[in-house]
Design a protein around this motif. Structure first.
Motif, PDB file in Angstrom:
ATOM      1  N   SER A   9       0.833  -1.204   0.000  1.00 21.31           N
ATOM      2  CA  SER A   9       0.000   0.000   0.000  1.00 21.31           C
ATOM      3  C   SER A   9       0.869   1.255   0.000  1.00 21.31           C
ATOM      4  O   SER A   9       0.591   2.219  -0.732  1.00 21.31           O
ATOM      5  N   SER A  12       2.600   1.579  -3.433  1.00 18.41           N
ATOM      6  CA  SER A  12       1.652   1.878  -4.519  1.00 18.41           C
ATOM      7  C   SER A  12       1.431   3.378  -4.673  1.00 18.41           C
ATOM      8  O   SER A  12       1.100   3.853  -5.761  1.00 18.41           O
ATOM      9  N   GLU A  15       5.535   6.470  -7.070  1.00 18.28           N
ATOM     10  CA  GLU A  15       5.939   6.002  -8.388  1.00 18.28           C
ATOM     11  C   GLU A  15       7.451   5.958  -8.565  1.00 18.28           C
ATOM     12  O   GLU A  15       7.940   5.426  -9.558  1.00 18.28           O
ATOM     13  N   ASN A  79       0.588  -2.638 -11.331  1.00 19.70           N
ATOM     14  CA  ASN A  79       0.261  -1.288 -10.865  1.00 19.70           C
ATOM     15  C   ASN A  79       1.133  -0.825  -9.689  1.00 19.70           C
ATOM     16  O   ASN A  79       0.859   0.223  -9.107  1.00 19.70           O
ATOM     17  N   VAL A  80       2.140  -1.604  -9.331  1.00 15.95           N
ATOM     18  CA  VAL A  80       3.049  -1.196  -8.254  1.00 15.95           C
ATOM     19  C   VAL A  80       4.472  -1.070  -8.786  1.00 15.95           C
ATOM     20  O   VAL A  80       5.098  -0.024  -8.698  1.00 15.95           O
TER      21      VAL A  80
END
Length: 280
Positions: A9, A12, A15, A79-80
């Motif tokens: 979390s 994520s 970036e 997406n991570v």
């Protein structure tokens, strides 16, 4: 307790390239430049770290065995980003270093705004089809990131076969005008020596060997043979005298990479004699 969901979390929402440390009797910490940032409010127990390490390793694709005293593995989370995990033991407890890199490689123009330096790099690619192209810097992660950014530019602009050998892989290059073969030591091939031997059969135009603290004698022997017909790009923290003596006639360029302003890098071209270090 397994802290992987909390770590994912946290990562994520960021970036950028991120380093996380898990150490017994300490908080989960992120290293950002010269600062440490607290990621959790709970002190970690050895059991917490072991549970989190087991959860991290469950995402790998290869067969799982005992953790052992130390190890390294990598994987990707959608997406991570890509995770590179290194763990060692400290008085019987695990200490874990997590490096998360984004799937998208930073743009070369943004990473190095000095167009003259970029032109010099591209000139080396245009002129030379063999030899050694050495990169060095105090932050090997920064150097590796820059090399990948540079190679992605080469992929998009030139028709070459690019072969990458790294443990573990930091980024995944996209095919462009060039074709890319990436092998992870420990997953796709057992050792760097075996990977270098296999490179002869692929006959690449460019071979990038990822960060290596020490080049073993057999690896150096294969590199010298490959450099007769292939341009070898190396990320080396220091180069010993044996390497200089054996590779001097094949050394095309030596570039020092340092941190610049606002996430950029500064390059300095040091001619054809890397900084020597006594054999250890």
């Amino acid at each position: 307790m397994n802290y992987l969901p909390h770590i994912v979390s946290y990562l994520s929402a960021n970036e950028d390239i991120t380093e996380i440390y898990l150490v017994p009797k300490a908080f989960i910490m992120e290293r950002k430049g010269q600062k440490l940032i607290k990621v959790s409010d709970a002190l970690l127990t050895p059991e917490d770290i072991r549970d989190t390490l087991v959860a991290l390793r469950s995402h790998t694709t290869f067969a799982l065995g005992p953790l052992g005293k130390e190890g390294m593995f990598s994987f990707g989370l959608q997406n991570v980003g890509r995770f590179r995990v290194k763990y060692i033991t400290q008085r019987g407890s695990y200490v874990v270093h997590i490096l998360k890199t984004p799937y998208n490689i930073p743009s070369l123009d943004k990473l190095c705004p000095n167009k003259n330096d970029l032109s010099r790099l591209e000139e080396i690619i245009r002129i030379y089809s063999s030899g050694f192209f050495v990169f060095q810097g105090r932050n090997h992660l920064l150097v590796n990131t820059f090399i990948y950014s540079f190679l992605q530019k080469v992929c998009d602009s030139y028709g070459k076969v690019i072969f990458i050998l790294e443990s573990p892989l930091t980024f995944l290059l996209r095919h462009g005008q060039s074709l890319v073969v990436q092998r992870e030591v420990g997953v796709d091939v057992d050792t760097f020596e075996e990977g270098l031997k296999d490179a002869f059969y692929m006959n690449p135009n460019i071979l990038f060997v990822g960060y290596r603290e020490i080049i073993q004698p057999k690896e150096l022997e294969y590199m010298l043979m490959l450099a007769e017909n292939t341009l070898l790009i190396l990320n080396l923290p220091a180069v010993d005298k044996a390497f200089i003596e054996l590779s001097s006639s094949l050394l095309r360029a030596w570039v020092h990479v340092e941190s610049g302003m606002e996430g950029t890098v500064c390059l300095s071209f040091k001619g054809t004699e890397p900084q020597a270090q006594e054999n250890r």
